[in-house]
Write a protein that holds these residues in place. Sequence first.
Motif, mmCIF file in Angstrom:
data_model
loop_
_atom_site.group_PDB
_atom_site.id
_atom_site.type_symbol
_atom_site.label_atom_id
_atom_site.label_comp_id
_atom_site.label_asym_id
_atom_site.label_seq_id
_atom_site.Cartn_x
_atom_site.Cartn_y
_atom_site.Cartn_z
ATOM 1 N N ASP A 170 0.844 -1.195 0.000
ATOM 2 C CA ASP A 170 0.000 0.000 0.000
ATOM 3 C C ASP A 170 0.883 1.250 0.000
ATOM 4 O O ASP A 170 1.441 1.627 1.033
ATOM 5 N N PRO A 171 1.011 1.911 -1.146
ATOM 6 C CA PRO A 171 1.930 3.054 -1.236
ATOM 7 C C PRO A 171 1.527 4.258 -0.402
ATOM 8 O O PRO A 171 2.323 5.196 -0.277
ATOM 9 N N VAL A 172 0.326 4.260 0.186
ATOM 10 C CA VAL A 172 -0.059 5.398 1.021
ATOM 11 C C VAL A 172 0.915 5.566 2.182
ATOM 12 O O VAL A 172 1.191 6.694 2.617
ATOM 13 N N TRP A 173 1.486 4.454 2.676
ATOM 14 C CA TRP A 173 2.433 4.551 3.793
ATOM 15 C C TRP A 173 3.719 5.244 3.374
ATOM 16 O O TRP A 173 4.405 5.851 4.197
ATOM 17 N N GLN A 174 4.048 5.183 2.086
ATOM 18 C CA GLN A 174 5.234 5.872 1.589
ATOM 19 C C GLN A 174 5.027 7.382 1.567
ATOM 20 O O GLN A 174 5.995 8.148 1.533
ATOM 21 N N ARG A 175 3.763 7.805 1.575
ATOM 22 C CA ARG A 175 3.468 9.242 1.646
ATOM 23 C C ARG A 175 3.273 9.704 3.093
ATOM 24 O O ARG A 175 3.527 10.865 3.417
ATOM 25 N N ILE A 176 2.801 8.792 3.953
ATOM 26 C CA ILE A 176 2.568 9.154 5.351
ATOM 27 C C ILE A 176 3.887 9.336 6.102
ATOM 28 O O ILE A 176 4.031 10.264 6.914
ATOM 29 N N ALA A 177 4.863 8.472 5.840
ATOM 30 C CA ALA A 177 6.124 8.536 6.586
ATOM 31 C C ALA A 177 6.820 9.893 6.462
ATOM 32 O O ALA A 177 7.233 10.469 7.480
ATOM 33 N N PRO A 178 6.977 10.470 5.267
ATOM 34 C CA PRO A 178 7.599 11.803 5.201
ATOM 35 C C PRO A 178 6.758 12.888 5.878
ATOM 36 O O PRO A 178 7.300 13.884 6.345
ATOM 37 N N LEU A 179 5.457 12.674 5.943
ATOM 38 C CA LEU A 179 4.564 13.680 6.519
ATOM 39 C C LEU A 179 4.620 13.699 8.041
ATOM 40 O O LEU A 179 4.664 14.765 8.657
ATOM 41 N N VAL A 180 4.618 12.505 8.679
ATOM 42 C CA VAL A 180 4.554 12.437 10.148
ATOM 43 C C VAL A 180 5.837 11.893 10.768
ATOM 44 O O VAL A 180 5.945 11.821 11.988
ATOM 45 N N GLY A 181 6.803 11.498 9.934
ATOM 46 C CA GLY A 181 8.053 10.940 10.439
ATOM 47 C C GLY A 181 8.019 9.422 10.455
ATOM 48 O O GLY A 181 6.959 8.808 10.653
ATOM 49 N N ASN A 182 9.176 8.806 10.268
ATOM 50 C CA ASN A 182 9.256 7.347 10.196
ATOM 51 C C ASN A 182 8.814 6.677 11.492
ATOM 52 O O ASN A 182 8.148 5.646 11.480
ATOM 53 N N GLU A 183 9.193 7.262 12.622
ATOM 54 C CA GLU A 183 8.861 6.646 13.917
ATOM 55 C C GLU A 183 7.356 6.565 14.115
ATOM 56 O O GLU A 183 6.823 5.521 14.516
ATOM 57 N N ALA A 184 6.641 7.656 13.832
ATOM 58 C CA ALA A 184 5.186 7.659 14.006
ATOM 59 C C ALA A 184 4.512 6.748 12.990
ATOM 60 O O ALA A 184 3.538 6.058 13.315
ATOM 61 N N ALA A 185 5.015 6.737 11.753
ATOM 62 C CA ALA A 185 4.436 5.862 10.735
ATOM 63 C C ALA A 185 4.617 4.397 11.120
ATOM 64 O O ALA A 185 3.687 3.588 10.988
ATOM 65 N N GLU A 186 5.793 4.060 11.617
ATOM 66 C CA GLU A 186 6.055 2.675 12.029
ATOM 67 C C GLU A 186 5.207 2.286 13.237
ATOM 68 O O GLU A 186 4.752 1.143 13.340
ATOM 69 N N LYS A 187 4.975 3.231 14.150
ATOM 70 C CA LYS A 187 4.117 2.960 15.309
ATOM 71 C C LYS A 187 2.687 2.695 14.862
ATOM 72 O O LYS A 187 2.008 1.806 15.407
ATOM 73 N N GLN A 188 2.212 3.429 13.870
ATOM 74 C CA GLN A 188 0.872 3.188 13.349
ATOM 75 C C GLN A 188 0.776 1.779 12.751
ATOM 76 O O GLN A 188 -0.182 1.049 13.033
ATOM 77 N N ILE A 189 1.747 1.417 11.924
ATOM 78 C CA ILE A 189 1.720 0.100 11.296
ATOM 79 C C ILE A 189 1.806 -0.997 12.356
ATOM 80 O O ILE A 189 1.075 -2.002 12.293
#
Length: 248
Positions: A221-240
Amino acid sequence: MSMSLPKALHEKVLKAIVERFDLVEDLAEDGGPFLPLNSHIPMHEGSVGYMRRFTGSPMFQVVTSSIVVPALQLDSHMVFAFTPSDSAVPHFTVDSVCAGEHHAFHLDLIPRMDLGSQLTYMNEVFLPLTESWERGSAIEGLSRAHLSPRQLGIMSPWMLANRATESAFVEIGSVVDDYLNHWFGLVENGISTEALNGLSASELIERDRRNKFAIFNADVDPVWQRIAPLVGNEAAEKQIETLRAVSA
């Protein structure tokens, strides 16, 4: 200021689920949302949203993610209601988005068994959604969302995932109600022994683990590739990590 259409749909669905099952919100240590989301882009400073988490029987967890960035004309809200991992009752999800002048949504009940080999399960759990799916698919003003075959393969054939005009987005609300009410019945009544077809709790748990790994996956799901730069890798990884969790 009036609430946006995506946020209004999100709040309606979340409120219905939380109140139906008397769920309790898990808050951060400071009393705020489970996971605050802060901007990592230069054109917006401070908060861009949050992930919320609710728990309580008969749910495993209900997780939401809201990201609103006026500078990007983005207004996005997701709710994912997870049943226990040893249950065959589908997970429920609805996303609602406004990006610029365009609306979009994603509505589905996530299968807990492989539909191609479990006809009784498919007939019991998904077949009753067909009339609502057909009605939703026929709404004027919808166009197909850009999903890959892999994304389609890990969801259900009754999924509705579309871009929508404003009027079409409003009209889809009644179909969301149909899916939600059908899912409430499945949660409260359970899946029949015949539909389970001898599948064990351990098999259901392992399938849930593998299925969540595929759904919440930046490669799929490429949406995560857009979310990570927006909220930071740490927050994106915590969501996943939170979305992939299993209950046993």
